[in-house]
Design a protein around this motif. Structure first.
Motif, PDB file in Angstrom:
ATOM      1  N   GLU A 280      -0.951  22.438  19.431  1.00 40.38           N
ATOM      2  CA  GLU A 280      -0.771  21.331  20.360  1.00 40.38           C
ATOM      3  C   GLU A 280      -1.997  21.139  21.264  1.00 40.38           C
ATOM      4  O   GLU A 280      -2.503  22.084  21.840  1.00 40.38           O
ATOM      5  CB  GLU A 280       0.460  21.652  21.210  1.00 40.38           C
ATOM      6  N   VAL A 281      -2.439  19.901  21.383  1.00 36.15           N
ATOM      7  CA  VAL A 281      -3.469  19.589  22.369  1.00 36.15           C
ATOM      8  C   VAL A 281      -2.758  19.251  23.673  1.00 36.15           C
ATOM      9  O   VAL A 281      -1.933  18.344  23.705  1.00 36.15           O
ATOM     10  CB  VAL A 281      -4.311  18.371  21.934  1.00 36.15           C
TER      11      VAL A 281
ATOM     12  N   ARG B 292      -0.899  22.265  13.061  1.00 31.94           N
ATOM     13  CA  ARG B 292      -1.912  22.030  14.083  1.00 31.94           C
ATOM     14  C   ARG B 292      -1.393  22.441  15.458  1.00 31.94           C
ATOM     15  O   ARG B 292      -0.293  22.102  15.852  1.00 31.94           O
ATOM     16  CB  ARG B 292      -2.270  20.548  14.101  1.00 31.94           C
TER      17      ARG B 292
ATOM     18  N   ARG C 194       9.941  23.626  19.800  1.00 31.43           N
ATOM     19  CA  ARG C 194       9.012  22.765  19.074  1.00 31.43           C
ATOM     20  C   ARG C 194       9.689  21.942  17.975  1.00 31.43           C
ATOM     21  O   ARG C 194       9.064  21.559  17.004  1.00 31.43           O
ATOM     22  CB  ARG C 194       7.863  23.584  18.481  1.00 31.43           C
TER      23      ARG C 194
ATOM     24  N   ARG D 128       7.391  13.446  19.897  1.00 29.42           N
ATOM     25  CA  ARG D 128       7.410  14.628  19.031  1.00 29.42           C
ATOM     26  C   ARG D 128       8.616  14.642  18.095  1.00 29.42           C
ATOM     27  O   ARG D 128       9.271  15.678  17.915  1.00 29.42           O
ATOM     28  CB  ARG D 128       7.385  15.922  19.843  1.00 29.42           C
TER      29      ARG D 128
ATOM     30  N   GLU E 126       2.853   5.616  17.491  1.00 29.53           N
ATOM     31  CA  GLU E 126       2.279   6.449  18.556  1.00 29.53           C
ATOM     32  C   GLU E 126       3.353   6.975  19.487  1.00 29.53           C
ATOM     33  O   GLU E 126       3.364   8.147  19.856  1.00 29.53           O
ATOM     34  CB  GLU E 126       1.260   5.637  19.363  1.00 29.53           C
TER      35      GLU E 126
ATOM     36  N   ARG F  93       0.339  13.037  12.097  1.00 31.37           N
ATOM     37  CA  ARG F  93       0.601  14.319  12.742  1.00 31.37           C
ATOM     38  C   ARG F  93       2.004  14.776  12.415  1.00 31.37           C
ATOM     39  O   ARG F  93       2.363  15.905  12.658  1.00 31.37           O
ATOM     40  CB  ARG F  93       0.537  14.157  14.248  1.00 31.37           C
TER      41      ARG F  93
ATOM     42  N   GLU G  15       5.141   9.768  17.986  1.00 24.32           N
ATOM     43  CA  GLU G  15       4.367  11.012  18.036  1.00 24.32           C
ATOM     44  C   GLU G  15       4.471  11.633  19.418  1.00 24.32           C
ATOM     45  O   GLU G  15       4.627  12.844  19.546  1.00 24.32           O
ATOM     46  CB  GLU G  15       2.901  10.724  17.713  1.00 24.32           C
ATOM     47  N   SER G  16       4.383  10.812  20.432  1.00 23.00           N
ATOM     48  CA  SER G  16       4.507  11.333  21.794  1.00 23.00           C
ATOM     49  C   SER G  16       5.883  11.951  22.006  1.00 23.00           C
ATOM     50  O   SER G  16       6.042  12.922  22.718  1.00 23.00           O
ATOM     51  CB  SER G  16       4.298  10.222  22.820  1.00 23.00           C
TER      52      SER G  16
ATOM     53  N   LEU H   5     -10.125  14.520  21.736  1.00 29.68           N
ATOM     54  CA  LEU H   5      -9.184  15.572  21.352  1.00 29.68           C
ATOM     55  C   LEU H   5      -7.972  15.017  20.590  1.00 29.68           C
ATOM     56  O   LEU H   5      -7.215  15.768  19.995  1.00 29.68           O
ATOM     57  CB  LEU H   5      -8.694  16.305  22.609  1.00 29.68           C
ATOM     58  N   GLY H   6      -7.822  13.713  20.644  1.00 27.56           N
ATOM     59  CA  GLY H   6      -6.637  13.119  20.023  1.00 27.56           C
ATOM     60  C   GLY H   6      -5.378  13.540  20.759  1.00 27.56           C
ATOM     61  O   GLY H   6      -4.329  13.772  20.161  1.00 27.56           O
ATOM     62  N   TYR H   7      -5.521  13.626  22.075  1.00 35.09           N
ATOM     63  CA  TYR H   7      -4.378  14.048  22.885  1.00 35.09           C
ATOM     64  C   TYR H   7      -3.262  13.001  22.880  1.00 35.09           C
ATOM     65  O   TYR H   7      -3.508  11.805  22.893  1.00 35.09           O
ATOM     66  CB  TYR H   7      -4.825  14.283  24.331  1.00 35.09           C
ATOM     67  N   ARG H   8      -2.052  13.475  22.850  1.00 35.86           N
ATOM     68  CA  ARG H   8      -0.899  12.586  22.993  1.00 35.86           C
ATOM     69  C   ARG H   8       0.105  13.257  23.925  1.00 35.86           C
ATOM     70  O   ARG H   8       0.485  14.402  23.678  1.00 35.86           O
ATOM     71  CB  ARG H   8      -0.281  12.362  21.607  1.00 35.86           C
ATOM     72  N   VAL H   9       0.532  12.546  24.931  1.00 36.32           N
ATOM     73  CA  VAL H   9       1.436  13.132  25.922  1.00 36.32           C
ATOM     74  C   VAL H   9       2.695  13.685  25.239  1.00 36.32           C
ATOM     75  O   VAL H   9       3.165  13.139  24.250  1.00 36.32           O
ATOM     76  CB  VAL H   9       1.823  12.076  26.982  1.00 36.32           C
TER      77      VAL H   9
END
Lengths: 366, 366
Positions: free
Chosen positions: B26-27, B24, A82, A140, A134, A163, A137-138, B68-72
């Motif tokens: 992970e979604v 948070r 992570r 990570r 964005e 995030r 964020e994807s 859900l505010g999902y992000r790949v």
DNA sequence: TTGAAAGCGCTAACAC
DNA sequence: GTGTTAGCGCTTTCAA
């Protein structure tokens, strides 16, 4: 001893034939384990130093790594751990020399701490900036360093509740961690220098008041001038985008009477524009008119005379921003208060005492 | 209908409480699937467009994603898909304005094609460069764009048999795909311009012959000059690192007799150095001496007079390099032959006909 | 110390 | 069209 489960997945080194990049099958930690005759966990421990290994084992593992040409797969690692050991750097324009210098300092600081830098050039475009955020964020990324574009009327919620930890560089955002130059102090430094040289009729090439940095520089400049009993007349103030063109506006003051004896430009690009205009008009710098800039980009040392300017410490800016971000990641002391980097006055050739007679240099108009 | 297996892993949205970034949970795609009442594969298909979806389903999925505010998770995706949609950009110094412009073009071209850019500043250090290359391999970037540092005596096997496709930019490497300016042509352009203006006594601020680019520029320059019946006398040649200091060497020609009537600098930084020196010595450009540079960095348009120069198309360089790399990735036409970007002559104020008398301007020596 | 196994979140192959 | 599942390569927990 090689146990069944290990064996099952064991792949022979399949060396020799050079399959050329893409085609080559992945060498995994299992292959290394198999080759070294240890368990995958052991290899992992070796790689991460997460547990002490018998020296002989460590050597065997390292030999297997070398023999197989193993290279850790960071995506797999971060999926599990992570953390990606990567940071996004978002800025308006990497070919702007100021940002480039900051970026360089950031990249180095990050690399030295084991992070890689994802470069995101927003082209001053708020929408592009948002998309970069964005994407980061994807991806990570562990954190983001951001020099945000000036025109920012977008919903700030996106960035106020990010995030991922984010530190603003060069331009501050209320309530968010930031690292900027002490622009107010910079303005004061410029004013003091001019005032101490004896200038009292001073003009400003100001840029846009909407930009926080510009405003702060101006505030500091005016405040310090006031302390010396000097005020800037409204007609001695030119505003507009902080680009080379703004510098041309000096021409109106050259023709004005009384002519100001010094000009403060809120950045070096503008100052260079002014320098060109002045030299082109035959105005002598600093004999007829003093000129002081802000930033100290490389170019400002290349004009003739070289520009006196307020130096922003770009290396410190990048270094500190990185440090603040890494602190944030480590969870220590959430420094929400903006960090200020003090600028300094660099006296070069473009400033001097005002001409003896306040009307000096005006003959050329007749 | 939600099937058991789907249910088993279903996580409630756990929305509301803002846990602040790191904390948070992970979604995932499963959460989205659960929320939308479809299978994870369906969500994946939606995300990748890998299979057509019923419109109603697509809408439900999108709504779940938003809710859900999902992000790949790109790391997970690339672990599976074996592509990271990222490219490493290795260069010697991002605050060099030339590289910065190329980098900018690359970042944009890459972003437009769905790739992110990992910035690696090698600081002209071969060892650091090597480590960056390794790190990029570990990161499993899809490809590498590289402006390699000049001092490269390291084993080239590393880079000649890379695990990942690599395209060299600005500087070519035998047998590897590369995109560079046509430096020879650039040299010819400069020579032709000077020759056509009538110059016959021409000096060169050359840089180091070991650098391929410099050598090519020089070769082209000399060859074209020869076609005009002009040769460069050995005493009119200055060599050294391509930095501003080299420009100062013009001073020796100013004092020489006969004095050359034109100077060719193999890059703009050097030309700017020469310009400063000349202006400082009171030599008029171009009346007494013509000066031509190479690169067309922004600065060269800012001197007075602005520099005549050979323009390298940095945007095209970046764009083409990206295109070649992506072709390589797509497996089409392995373009091993170097790609050449034609430079162009930009006539500005620093070149003109030679002074009427070949001895003009020499009075100041007496 | 070392080994085995359970996933991290996702895609793709396959079954329905 | 949609659902299920087997890993991708790695870390980490738990046992031995």
């Amino acid at each position: 001893v090689i146990l069944p489960a290990t064996l099952k997945r064991f792949k022979a080194p399949r060396g020799g034939g050079r399959l050329g990049g893409a085609g080559r099958a992945e060498v995994t930690i299992r292959d290394v384990a198999g080759h070294a005759g240890v368990a995958v966990g052991t290899v992992s421990n070796y790689l991460n130093g997460s547990a002490p290994l018998a020296e002989a084992t460590a050597r065997r593992v390292q030999r297997a790594i070398d023999a197989l040409g193993y290279r850790v797969h960071l995506a797999a690692r971060s999926l599990r751990s992570r953390r990606t050991q990567s940071v996004g750097l978002v800025l308006p324009n990497i070919s702007n020399p100021f940002y480039a210098e900051v970026a360089r300092a950031i990249e180095h600081a990050l690399w030295d701490r084991g992070f890689q830098t994802l470069l995101c050039d927003s082209s001053q475009d708020a929408e592009r900036e948002r998309m970069h955020l964005e994407a980061l964020e994807s991806r990570r990324v562990d954190g983001i360093l951001m020099i945000r574009t000036a025109d920012w009327r977008l919903p700030r919620s996106r960035v106020l509740h990010p995030r991922v930890p984010i530190v603003f560089v060069d331009r501050s955002v209320d309530g968010m961690p930031s690292v900027t130059s002490d622009n107010r102090l910079g303005g004061e430094l410029a004013a003091r220098h001019l005032a101490q040289l004896g200038h009292r009729a001073i003009a400003i090439l100001a840029g846009e008041n909407a930009v926080g940095n510009v405003r702060e520089r101006l505030d500091g400049f005016r405040a310090e001038l006031a302390r010396h009993g000097v005020t800037v007349a409204p007609r001695y103030l030119a505003t507009g985008p902080q680009a080379i063109e703004l510098g041309r506006e000096v021409s109106r003051w050259v023709k004005a009477r009384p002519r100001p004896t010094a000009v403060f430009a809120t950045n070096d690009i503008v100052a260079i524009g002014a320098w060109r205009q002045l030299v082109g008009m035959g105005v002598r710098i600093p004999a007829d008119l003093s000129l002081i800039g802000f930033d100290d980009i490389e170019m400002s040392n290349l004009s003739l005379p070289p520009l006196t300017t307020i130096r922003q410490d770009k290396a410190a800016l990048g270094r500190e921003a990185t440090a603040v971000l890494l602190e944030l990641l480590a969870g220590t002391a959430p420094r929400a208060r903006p960090t200020l980097i003090p600028p300094s006055l660099v006296v070069r050739g473009s400033t001097g005492p005002p001409p003896a007679s306040p009307r000096a240099g005006e003959e050329e108009r007749r």
